[in-house]
Scaffold this motif. Sequence first.
Motif, PDB file in Angstrom:
ATOM      1  N   THR A  78      31.254  12.707  56.750  1.00  0.00           N
ATOM      2  CA  THR A  78      30.904  14.008  56.510  1.00  0.00           C
ATOM      3  C   THR A  78      30.140  15.350  57.016  1.00  0.00           C
ATOM      4  O   THR A  78      30.314  16.056  56.625  1.00  0.00           O
ATOM      5  CB  THR A  78      29.831  14.301  55.119  1.00  0.00           C
ATOM      6  OG1 THR A  78      30.203  12.617  54.120  1.00  0.00           O
ATOM      7  CG2 THR A  78      29.479  14.565  53.831  1.00  0.00           C
ATOM      8  N   ASP A  79      28.882  14.776  58.698  1.00  0.00           N
ATOM      9  CA  ASP A  79      28.005  16.139  58.906  1.00  0.00           C
ATOM     10  C   ASP A  79      29.737  15.859  59.908  1.00  0.00           C
ATOM     11  O   ASP A  79      29.453  17.184  59.999  1.00  0.00           O
ATOM     12  CB  ASP A  79      27.550  15.445  59.318  1.00  0.00           C
ATOM     13  CG  ASP A  79      25.873  14.247  58.762  1.00  0.00           C
ATOM     14  OD1 ASP A  79      25.997  14.935  57.924  1.00  0.00           O
ATOM     15  OD2 ASP A  79      25.206  13.653  59.265  1.00  0.00           O
ATOM     16  N   ALA A  80      30.114  15.206  60.334  1.00  0.00           N
ATOM     17  CA  ALA A  80      31.601  16.067  61.818  1.00  0.00           C
ATOM     18  C   ALA A  80      32.458  16.819  60.833  1.00  0.00           C
ATOM     19  O   ALA A  80      32.763  17.454  61.781  1.00  0.00           O
ATOM     20  CB  ALA A  80      32.343  14.662  61.924  1.00  0.00           C
ATOM     21  N   GLY A  81      32.867  16.401  59.477  1.00  0.00           N
ATOM     22  CA  GLY A  81      33.300  17.289  58.869  1.00  0.00           C
ATOM     23  C   GLY A  81      33.096  18.794  58.437  1.00  0.00           C
ATOM     24  O   GLY A  81      33.839  19.643  58.589  1.00  0.00           O
ATOM     25  N   ALA A  82      31.502  18.595  58.003  1.00  0.00           N
ATOM     26  CA  ALA A  82      30.682  20.047  58.111  1.00  0.00           C
ATOM     27  C   ALA A  82      30.750  20.776  59.042  1.00  0.00           C
ATOM     28  O   ALA A  82      31.241  22.556  59.122  1.00  0.00           O
ATOM     29  CB  ALA A  82      29.098  20.320  57.403  1.00  0.00           C
ATOM     30  N   ILE A  83      30.450  20.096  59.880  1.00  0.00           N
ATOM     31  CA  ILE A  83      30.408  20.788  61.381  1.00  0.00           C
ATOM     32  C   ILE A  83      31.480  21.587  61.777  1.00  0.00           C
ATOM     33  O   ILE A  83      32.181  22.604  62.635  1.00  0.00           O
ATOM     34  CB  ILE A  83      30.249  19.970  63.169  1.00  0.00           C
ATOM     35  CG1 ILE A  83      28.610  19.421  62.939  1.00  0.00           C
ATOM     36  CG2 ILE A  83      30.105  20.914  64.251  1.00  0.00           C
ATOM     37  CD1 ILE A  83      27.964  18.587  63.537  1.00  0.00           C
ATOM     38  N   LEU A  84      32.362  20.463  62.366  1.00  0.00           N
ATOM     39  CA  LEU A  84      33.935  21.290  61.982  1.00  0.00           C
ATOM     40  C   LEU A  84      34.800  22.241  61.039  1.00  0.00           C
ATOM     41  O   LEU A  84      34.984  23.632  61.641  1.00  0.00           O
ATOM     42  CB  LEU A  84      35.220  19.956  61.319  1.00  0.00           C
ATOM     43  CG  LEU A  84      35.133  18.952  63.203  1.00  0.00           C
ATOM     44  CD1 LEU A  84      36.610  17.955  62.334  1.00  0.00           C
ATOM     45  CD2 LEU A  84      35.817  19.377  64.070  1.00  0.00           C
TER      46      LEU A  84
END
Length: 158
Positions: free
Chosen positions: A77-83
């Motif tokens: 989820t965090d990686a998706g938010a950063i992307l």
Amino acid sequence: MRAVPFVIVLGLAAGPALSQPTPITTPPVAPLSVKELMRHVVNPAAERFWKTSGSVSTEEGDQSRAPTSEASWTEMTDAGAILHEAGVTLGLPGRGPPNEDWKRFAKQLADGGLASMAAARAKNADKAFEAGGEVYNACFNCHAKYIPRPANSLWKQP
């Protein structure tokens, strides 16, 4: 004695003005260059996302990379938010070439990030794999247009 109520009223009236944040008077720091944004934000976030999605084929067979713990779903989820935020940032005026292709690739990255977050929140490994593909396509298509390939590259431009 009349002065005391006047002072209290004056203090109450001035209170909201005193609580306002002080405007920043120093010039803002220059944003990261596109190359720095890719190196320090986009690439690590994409790698972080992909390490928790899809599968890897080995001699022992296919091995799922799907999250197996709450912590790994949160990492996805965090990686998706950063992307997502990186895609939004790349689409801002002045962040890249002012043309429709750049805007489209930036939006595709942002959309892929949102889809990644949604898949992770739903704990849906298949949707996460699809979202990872959307992120990959945004990266691949943008690099195909804006990153020159060496003449001996195995990848050939159309």
